[in-house]
Design a protein around this motif. Structure first.
Motif, PDB file in Angstrom:
ATOM      1  N   HIS A 180       1.245  -6.087   2.736  1.00  0.00           N
ATOM      2  CA  HIS A 180       2.279  -5.188   3.259  1.00  0.00           C
ATOM      3  C   HIS A 180       1.955  -3.732   2.973  1.00  0.00           C
ATOM      4  CE1 HIS A 180       3.401  -5.442  -0.992  1.00  0.00           C
ATOM      5  NE2 HIS A 180       4.047  -4.311  -0.822  1.00  0.00           N
ATOM      6  N   ASN A 181       1.010  -3.490   2.053  1.00  0.00           N
ATOM      7  CA  ASN A 181       0.713  -2.109   1.650  1.00  0.00           C
ATOM      8  C   ASN A 181      -0.705  -1.685   2.018  1.00  0.00           C
ATOM      9  OD1 ASN A 181      -0.640  -3.739  -0.125  1.00  0.00           O
ATOM     10  ND2 ASN A 181      -0.060  -2.601  -1.973  1.00  0.00           N
TER      11      ASN A 181
ATOM     12  N   ASN B  30       5.517   6.973  -0.392  1.00  0.00           N
ATOM     13  CA  ASN B  30       5.584   5.817  -1.260  1.00  0.00           C
ATOM     14  C   ASN B  30       4.913   6.048  -2.597  1.00  0.00           C
ATOM     15  OD1 ASN B  30       6.966   3.483   0.017  1.00  0.00           O
ATOM     16  ND2 ASN B  30       5.518   3.902   1.654  1.00  0.00           N
TER      17      ASN B  30
ATOM     18  N   PHE C  15       2.507   6.658   3.265  1.00  0.00           N
ATOM     19  CA  PHE C  15       2.062   6.242   1.943  1.00  0.00           C
ATOM     20  C   PHE C  15       2.099   7.395   0.945  1.00  0.00           C
ATOM     21  CE2 PHE C  15      -2.201   7.817   1.146  1.00  0.00           C
ATOM     22  CZ  PHE C  15      -2.795   7.947   2.391  1.00  0.00           C
TER      23      PHE C  15
ATOM     24  N   GLN D 230       1.890  -1.170  -7.026  1.00  0.00           N
ATOM     25  CA  GLN D 230       1.700  -2.171  -5.990  1.00  0.00           C
ATOM     26  C   GLN D 230       2.411  -1.820  -4.684  1.00  0.00           C
ATOM     27  OE1 GLN D 230      -0.464  -4.746  -6.355  1.00  0.00           O
ATOM     28  NE2 GLN D 230      -0.901  -3.736  -8.312  1.00  0.00           N
ATOM     29  N   ASN D 231       3.371  -0.895  -4.738  1.00  0.00           N
ATOM     30  CA  ASN D 231       4.113  -0.537  -3.545  1.00  0.00           C
ATOM     31  C   ASN D 231       3.494   0.619  -2.783  1.00  0.00           C
ATOM     32  OD1 ASN D 231       6.185  -2.471  -3.916  1.00  0.00           O
ATOM     33  ND2 ASN D 231       7.101  -1.164  -5.492  1.00  0.00           N
ATOM     34  N   GLN D 232       2.507   1.279  -3.396  1.00  0.00           N
ATOM     35  CA  GLN D 232       1.908   2.432  -2.738  1.00  0.00           C
ATOM     36  C   GLN D 232       1.044   1.991  -1.553  1.00  0.00           C
ATOM     37  OE1 GLN D 232      -0.750   4.845  -5.039  1.00  0.00           O
ATOM     38  NE2 GLN D 232      -0.118   6.682  -3.955  1.00  0.00           N
ATOM     39  N   GLN D 233       1.264   2.623  -0.422  1.00  0.00           N
ATOM     40  CA  GLN D 233       0.516   2.278   0.782  1.00  0.00           C
ATOM     41  C   GLN D 233      -0.938   2.732   0.683  1.00  0.00           C
ATOM     42  OE1 GLN D 233       1.709   0.544   3.613  1.00  0.00           O
ATOM     43  NE2 GLN D 233       3.337   0.120   2.130  1.00  0.00           N
ATOM     44  N   ARG D 234      -1.823   1.930   1.275  1.00  0.00           N
ATOM     45  CA  ARG D 234      -3.238   2.266   1.355  1.00  0.00           C
ATOM     46  C   ARG D 234      -3.632   2.368   2.816  1.00  0.00           C
ATOM     47  NH1 ARG D 234      -5.088  -2.696  -2.308  1.00  0.00           N
ATOM     48  NH2 ARG D 234      -3.301  -3.558  -1.188  1.00  0.00           N
TER      49      ARG D 234
ATOM     50  N   LYS E 213      -6.753   4.967  -2.356  1.00  0.00           N
ATOM     51  CA  LYS E 213      -5.601   4.717  -1.491  1.00  0.00           C
ATOM     52  C   LYS E 213      -5.807   5.221  -0.061  1.00  0.00           C
ATOM     53  CE  LYS E 213      -3.439   3.219  -5.150  1.00  0.00           C
ATOM     54  NZ  LYS E 213      -3.258   1.776  -5.387  1.00  0.00           N
TER      55      LYS E 213
END
Length: 276
Positions: free
Chosen positions: A263-264, A34, A31, A55-59, A213
């Motif tokens: 997904h994230n 990302n 992440f 919205q694509n950044q991983q948590r 995050k």
């Protein structure tokens, strides 16, 4: 009489430890990559430099239950934790670091380092260099955590521009990230420790309302109750069932927010050592 450990057993234990640390690091760096953010001076951080709405950044939410042995789920018929294990990727067990205590193992997870390298050799010990005892009254002194210069994973995260929270995890005081608007800490405390429900609710609030995050959460049960009453006590059984019910409510809350299938969003549940 003392017997030397079998060399193959030692190799397996070392291999298992490195695999666990590798998985943990891969999740974090996935992440970080990302986030699409460059190395920044976090002391000069401005909120406008960080895209909270990406919205694509991983948590990543990491939760550690102190002293939760690998077979407690099956031995005590913990239905909610069992369901989570069945629906997720899981390992049969994890080999803890020596000494098998909370602080050495949590600092190993935070730094990816063996105990002999990071210096937190026990929950309480005498340091021949400082000529002081490390214990509850010294847990919040950064010098103990910073003595070897090893960087905990939350510090790496903050330096990469990732909004990070450290809730009761041993060593939250390490490195002075207080000046950064990216970092939130709630230091370890046996006295003022929130309930497991309080911590899980706080983690969800930080994710939902404040766009954190990366969050690490430590809870001292069932370790604390086991030291007081033993693992064959009614009190221990009640505590495990309370943890399981709290986990069930937490998973329900995750599903309401759509995080259980997002997904994230990544959820990791670990422990520091077992109990006998």
């Amino acid at each position: 009489n003392h017997t030397m450990p079998n060399f193959k057993t030692v190799q397996r234990n070392v291999k298992s430890f490195y695999i666990s640390i590798l998985v943990f690091m891969i999740l974090l760096f996935s992440f970080i990559n990302n986030a699409n953010c460059k190395q920044i001076n976090h002391h000069q951080f401005n909120k406008r430099n960080f895209n909270d709405n990406n919205q694509n950044q991983q948590r990543l939410l990491v939760i550690s239950l102190g002293g939760f042995r690998h077979d407690f789920i099956s031995n005590y018929n913990l239905k909610h934790l069992s369901k989570f294990a069945q629906q997720s990727a899981s390992a049969p067990y994890l080999n803890p670091q020596f000494t098998t205590q909370s602080f050495p193992n949590h600092w190993s997870m935070a730094t990816g380092s063996f105990v002999e390298n990071h210096g937190i050799v026990a929950d309480k010990f005498f340091d021949p260099i400082f000529h002081e005892y490390f214990g509850p009254n010294k847990y919040h002194d950064p010098k103990w955590w910073n003595q070897t210069g090893l960087e905990p994973i939350w510090h790496t995260s903050v330096q990469q521009g990732i909004k990070t929270a450290c809730l009761n995890w041993p060593g939250c005081e390490a490195f002075n990230d207080d000046a950064s608007e990216l970092y939130l800490k709630s230091p370890y405390s046996d006295v003022n420790m929130l309930s497991i429900e309080g911590k899980l609710n706080e983690a969800l609030r930080l994710i939902k309302n404040e766009n954190f995050k990366f969050i690490l959460v430590y809870h001292n049960q069932p370790d604390s109750i086991a030291h007081k009453y033993g693992i064959n006590s009614a009190e221990f059984n009640v505590t495990l069932n309370q943890l399981d019910e709290a986990w069930g409510r937490f998973m329900y809350d995750l599903s309401k927010l759509g995080l259980d299938e997002a997904h994230n969003f990544n959820l990791v549940l670990v422990s520091d050592h077992g109990l006998t």
